[in-house]
Design a protein around this motif. Structure first.
Motif, PDB file in Angstrom:
ATOM      1  N   GLY A  93      18.679 -13.937  40.635  1.00 10.44           N
ATOM      2  CA  GLY A  93      18.284 -12.841  39.749  1.00 10.44           C
ATOM      3  C   GLY A  93      18.997 -12.970  38.412  1.00 10.44           C
ATOM      4  O   GLY A  93      20.071 -13.591  38.332  1.00 10.44           O
ATOM      5  N   ILE A  94      18.391 -12.385  37.404  1.00 10.06           N
ATOM      6  CA  ILE A  94      18.905 -12.517  36.034  1.00 10.06           C
ATOM      7  C   ILE A  94      18.998 -11.138  35.401  1.00 10.06           C
ATOM      8  O   ILE A  94      18.070 -10.336  35.514  1.00 10.06           O
ATOM      9  CB  ILE A  94      17.953 -13.417  35.206  1.00 10.06           C
ATOM     10  CG1 ILE A  94      17.921 -14.817  35.820  1.00 10.06           C
ATOM     11  CG2 ILE A  94      18.392 -13.474  33.743  1.00 10.06           C
ATOM     12  CD1 ILE A  94      16.796 -15.676  35.327  1.00 10.06           C
ATOM     13  N   LEU A  95      20.117 -10.899  34.758  1.00  9.65           N
ATOM     14  CA  LEU A  95      20.325  -9.616  34.068  1.00  9.65           C
ATOM     15  C   LEU A  95      20.747  -9.907  32.631  1.00  9.65           C
ATOM     16  O   LEU A  95      21.844 -10.410  32.398  1.00  9.65           O
ATOM     17  CB  LEU A  95      21.410  -8.808  34.789  1.00  9.65           C
ATOM     18  CG  LEU A  95      21.808  -7.486  34.144  1.00  9.65           C
ATOM     19  CD1 LEU A  95      20.637  -6.500  34.138  1.00  9.65           C
ATOM     20  CD2 LEU A  95      23.006  -6.872  34.876  1.00  9.65           C
ATOM     21  N   GLY A 146      22.736 -14.685  38.922  1.00  4.22           N
ATOM     22  CA  GLY A 146      23.346 -14.842  40.238  1.00  4.22           C
ATOM     23  C   GLY A 146      22.415 -15.682  41.091  1.00  4.22           C
ATOM     24  O   GLY A 146      21.213 -15.410  41.159  1.00  4.22           O
ATOM     25  N   SER A 180      32.564  -7.666  37.183  1.00  6.08           N
ATOM     26  CA  SER A 180      31.235  -8.179  36.850  1.00  6.08           C
ATOM     27  C   SER A 180      31.383  -9.161  35.699  1.00  6.08           C
ATOM     28  O   SER A 180      31.963  -8.812  34.658  1.00  6.08           O
ATOM     29  CB  SER A 180      30.314  -7.023  36.438  1.00  6.08           C
ATOM     30  OG  SER A 180      29.256  -7.487  35.609  1.00  6.08           O
ATOM     31  N   ARG A 184      26.319  -6.426  39.033  1.00  8.96           N
ATOM     32  CA  ARG A 184      25.199  -5.542  38.689  1.00  8.96           C
ATOM     33  C   ARG A 184      23.881  -6.289  38.711  1.00  8.96           C
ATOM     34  O   ARG A 184      23.789  -7.426  38.240  1.00  8.96           O
ATOM     35  CB  ARG A 184      25.387  -5.000  37.261  1.00  8.96           C
ATOM     36  CG  ARG A 184      26.297  -3.821  37.141  1.00  8.96           C
ATOM     37  CD  ARG A 184      25.933  -2.992  35.903  1.00  8.96           C
ATOM     38  NE  ARG A 184      25.862  -3.786  34.701  1.00  8.96           N
ATOM     39  CZ  ARG A 184      26.908  -4.216  34.027  1.00  8.96           C
ATOM     40  NH1 ARG A 184      28.126  -3.943  34.475  1.00  8.96           N
ATOM     41  NH2 ARG A 184      26.772  -4.936  32.922  1.00  8.96           N
ATOM     42  N   TRP A 215      24.525  -6.154  42.736  1.00 10.60           N
ATOM     43  CA  TRP A 215      24.265  -7.543  43.126  1.00 10.60           C
ATOM     44  C   TRP A 215      25.418  -7.956  44.039  1.00 10.60           C
ATOM     45  O   TRP A 215      26.556  -8.100  43.597  1.00 10.60           O
ATOM     46  CB  TRP A 215      24.193  -8.450  41.898  1.00 10.60           C
ATOM     47  CG  TRP A 215      23.783  -9.864  42.233  1.00 10.60           C
ATOM     48  CD1 TRP A 215      24.610 -10.939  42.357  1.00 10.60           C
ATOM     49  CD2 TRP A 215      22.455 -10.345  42.488  1.00 10.60           C
ATOM     50  NE1 TRP A 215      23.878 -12.062  42.676  1.00 10.60           N
ATOM     51  CE2 TRP A 215      22.550 -11.728  42.765  1.00 10.60           C
ATOM     52  CE3 TRP A 215      21.195  -9.745  42.522  1.00 10.60           C
ATOM     53  CZ2 TRP A 215      21.439 -12.520  43.050  1.00 10.60           C
ATOM     54  CZ3 TRP A 215      20.084 -10.526  42.819  1.00 10.60           C
ATOM     55  CH2 TRP A 215      20.210 -11.895  43.070  1.00 10.60           C
ATOM     56  N   GLN A 258      32.374 -11.302  42.804  1.00 18.95           N
ATOM     57  CA  GLN A 258      32.338 -10.098  41.969  1.00 18.95           C
ATOM     58  C   GLN A 258      32.509  -8.883  42.876  1.00 18.95           C
ATOM     59  O   GLN A 258      31.926  -8.822  43.964  1.00 18.95           O
ATOM     60  CB  GLN A 258      31.014  -9.971  41.235  1.00 18.95           C
ATOM     61  CG  GLN A 258      30.737 -11.064  40.223  1.00 18.95           C
ATOM     62  CD  GLN A 258      29.428 -10.828  39.474  1.00 18.95           C
ATOM     63  OE1 GLN A 258      29.400 -10.674  38.265  1.00 18.95           O
ATOM     64  NE2 GLN A 258      28.331 -10.799  40.197  1.00 18.95           N
ATOM     65  N   TYR A 275      27.966 -16.821  40.190  1.00 20.93           N
ATOM     66  CA  TYR A 275      27.901 -15.572  39.417  1.00 20.93           C
ATOM     67  C   TYR A 275      28.326 -15.947  37.997  1.00 20.93           C
ATOM     68  O   TYR A 275      29.502 -16.257  37.756  1.00 20.93           O
ATOM     69  CB  TYR A 275      28.815 -14.512  40.022  1.00 20.93           C
ATOM     70  CG  TYR A 275      28.701 -14.455  41.539  1.00 20.93           C
ATOM     71  CD1 TYR A 275      27.492 -14.123  42.149  1.00 20.93           C
ATOM     72  CD2 TYR A 275      29.780 -14.784  42.368  1.00 20.93           C
ATOM     73  CE1 TYR A 275      27.370 -14.111  43.535  1.00 20.93           C
ATOM     74  CE2 TYR A 275      29.668 -14.778  43.741  1.00 20.93           C
ATOM     75  CZ  TYR A 275      28.464 -14.441  44.326  1.00 20.93           C
ATOM     76  OH  TYR A 275      28.346 -14.444  45.692  1.00 20.93           O
ATOM     77  N   VAL A 276      27.376 -15.949  37.080  1.00 20.79           N
ATOM     78  CA  VAL A 276      27.571 -16.598  35.784  1.00 20.79           C
ATOM     79  C   VAL A 276      27.057 -15.700  34.664  1.00 20.79           C
ATOM     80  O   VAL A 276      25.973 -15.108  34.788  1.00 20.79           O
ATOM     81  CB  VAL A 276      26.762 -17.923  35.737  1.00 20.79           C
ATOM     82  CG1 VAL A 276      27.021 -18.678  34.440  1.00 20.79           C
ATOM     83  CG2 VAL A 276      27.059 -18.797  36.936  1.00 20.79           C
ATOM     84  N   SER A 277      27.800 -15.610  33.563  1.00 23.34           N
ATOM     85  CA  SER A 277      27.316 -14.887  32.381  1.00 23.34           C
ATOM     86  C   SER A 277      27.591 -15.716  31.138  1.00 23.34           C
ATOM     87  O   SER A 277      28.705 -16.213  30.955  1.00 23.34           O
ATOM     88  CB  SER A 277      28.002 -13.525  32.246  1.00 23.34           C
ATOM     89  OG  SER A 277      27.685 -12.703  33.353  1.00 23.34           O
TER      90      SER A 277
HETATM   91  C1  BTN Z   1      18.693  -8.798  39.433  1.00 28.86           C
HETATM   92  O1  BTN Z   1      17.870  -9.548  39.952  1.00 28.86           O
HETATM   93  O2  BTN Z   1      18.710  -7.581  39.698  1.00 28.86           O
HETATM   94  C2  BTN Z   1      19.703  -9.357  38.469  1.00 28.86           C
HETATM   95  C3  BTN Z   1      20.935  -9.845  39.157  1.00 28.86           C
HETATM   96  C4  BTN Z   1      21.958 -10.428  38.188  1.00 28.86           C
HETATM   97  C5  BTN Z   1      23.261 -10.773  38.877  1.00 28.86           C
HETATM   98  C6  BTN Z   1      24.202 -11.516  37.976  1.00 28.86           C
HETATM   99  S1  BTN Z   1      25.579 -12.194  38.846  1.00 28.86           S
HETATM  100  C7  BTN Z   1      26.346 -12.584  37.349  1.00 28.86           C
HETATM  101  C8  BTN Z   1      26.083 -11.447  36.395  1.00 28.86           C
HETATM  102  N1  BTN Z   1      27.076 -10.409  36.542  1.00 28.86           N
HETATM  103  C9  BTN Z   1      26.564  -9.270  36.993  1.00 28.86           C
HETATM  104  O3  BTN Z   1      27.202  -8.221  37.223  1.00 28.86           O
HETATM  105  N2  BTN Z   1      25.249  -9.413  37.175  1.00 28.86           N
HETATM  106  C10 BTN Z   1      24.797 -10.738  36.818  1.00 28.86           C
END
Ligand code: BTN
Length: 270
Positions: A137-139, A157, A41, A69, A76, A65, A85-87
């Motif tokens: 989606g954004i986490l 993501g 992740s 998550r 995800w 990934q 897939y970006v953080s």
């Molecule tokens: C959501 O809508 O539930 C959030 C999804 C977030 C996914 C991204 S992909 C890059 C980053 N690494 C992860 O494990 N999750 C986020």
């Protein structure tokens, strides 16, 4: 970079060229982007880096990934090459933290629009939709490192290409390719999202809260006014979502007056 050093590979040419063209607009992310082919992740990796003191602006991008998550303990699905897939590591002032997820939703919707022409919509707090299907989606996850420098890792993501998702995801998800009818330029999507994130984050640092909430409202027009339900204290709340406040909480008109939803998920009822 510590920790993922051995897994970092050269940024693929198409993405590197887009990053070079967009260099002047990338703000704190310029020259701080690392690419890995496959990782559990990117959020886990970026959190590890933040704990070890890597600076604001470090970005980890993965081609795949194995344990991506999502929010609320979900996974995800992150097949190789199908999405971005970006953080990114951010170190906001504590008073800005509550609006980060709202600002990020705006930034990702704006970035996708700039790169593809699509006009994604936001569902509170920051799910990115086209119609009734989720596109991105954004986490946001945070912590206070031992050095007492707090951080937020902002993971996003974006579904880029049409791909055979598991059946339960396939009915709820869409991709830029499916919506456009042609494949997007992934480098451009990354550059435009990071550019917009840099700009919205800078606004947050300046305290321009009103700009961010106004931009969120403009992109969430279809979901404001909708009947929603949410889980709170072991029961289900019902009402009509009508606005967000300056802290990013969703304001919902209920039979008893107004509820302020600060976390979790709201479900559309119609
Ligand atoms: C959501 O809508 O539930 C959030 C999804 C977030 C996914 C991204 S992909 C890059 C980053 N690494 C992860 O494990 N999750 C986020």
């Amino acid at each position: 970079m510590n920790g993922v050093g051995s897994r970092i590979t050269p940024i693929p040419d198409d993405v590197a060229e887009a990053l070079a063209r967009g260099a002047a607009r990338l703000g704190p992310f310029h020259n701080r982007i690392s690419w890995v082919e496959e990782i559990h992740s990117t959020n886990d990796v970026a959190m590890g880096l933040a704990e070890r003191g890597e600076p604001e602006g470090c970005v980890v991008v993965a081609n795949a990934q194995t344990a991506g998550r999502g929010r609320l303990g979900r996974s995800w699905v992150s097949p190789a090459g199908a999405g971005l897939y970006v953080s990114a590591i951010l170190r906001p002032r504590p008073e800005a933290i509550s609006l980060i997820t709202i600002a990020a939703g705006v930034a990702i919707a704006e970035g996708i629009h700039a790169a593809s022409g699509l006009t994604p919509r936001l569902k509170w707090p920051n799910d990115v939709y086209v119609g009734e299907r989720k596109l991105a989606g954004i986490l946001a996850e945070g912590g206070t490192a031992q050095s007492s420098m707090s951080y937020v890792v902002l993971g996003f993501g974006i579904n880029l290409f049409a791909t055979p998702y598991p059946a339960d995801v396939a009915t709820r998800a869409t991709s830029i390719e499916l919506e456009l009818g042609r494949p997007p330029d992934r480098g451009l999507v990354l550059v435009e999202c990071l550019t917009s994130l840099a700009s919205r984050y800078e606004a947050l640092r300046r305290g321009d809260v009103g700009d961010i909430t106004a931009a969120w409202r403009a992109r969430a027009a279809e979901s404001l006014g909708r009947a929603v339900e949410w889980d709170v204290d072991g029961r289900t709340g019902h009402g009509i979502a009508h606005d967000i406040d300056e802290a990013g909480a969703l304001l919902v008109r209920t039979e008893d007056g107004q509820a302020r939803v600060i976390s979790g998920e709201v479900r559309w009822r119609s």
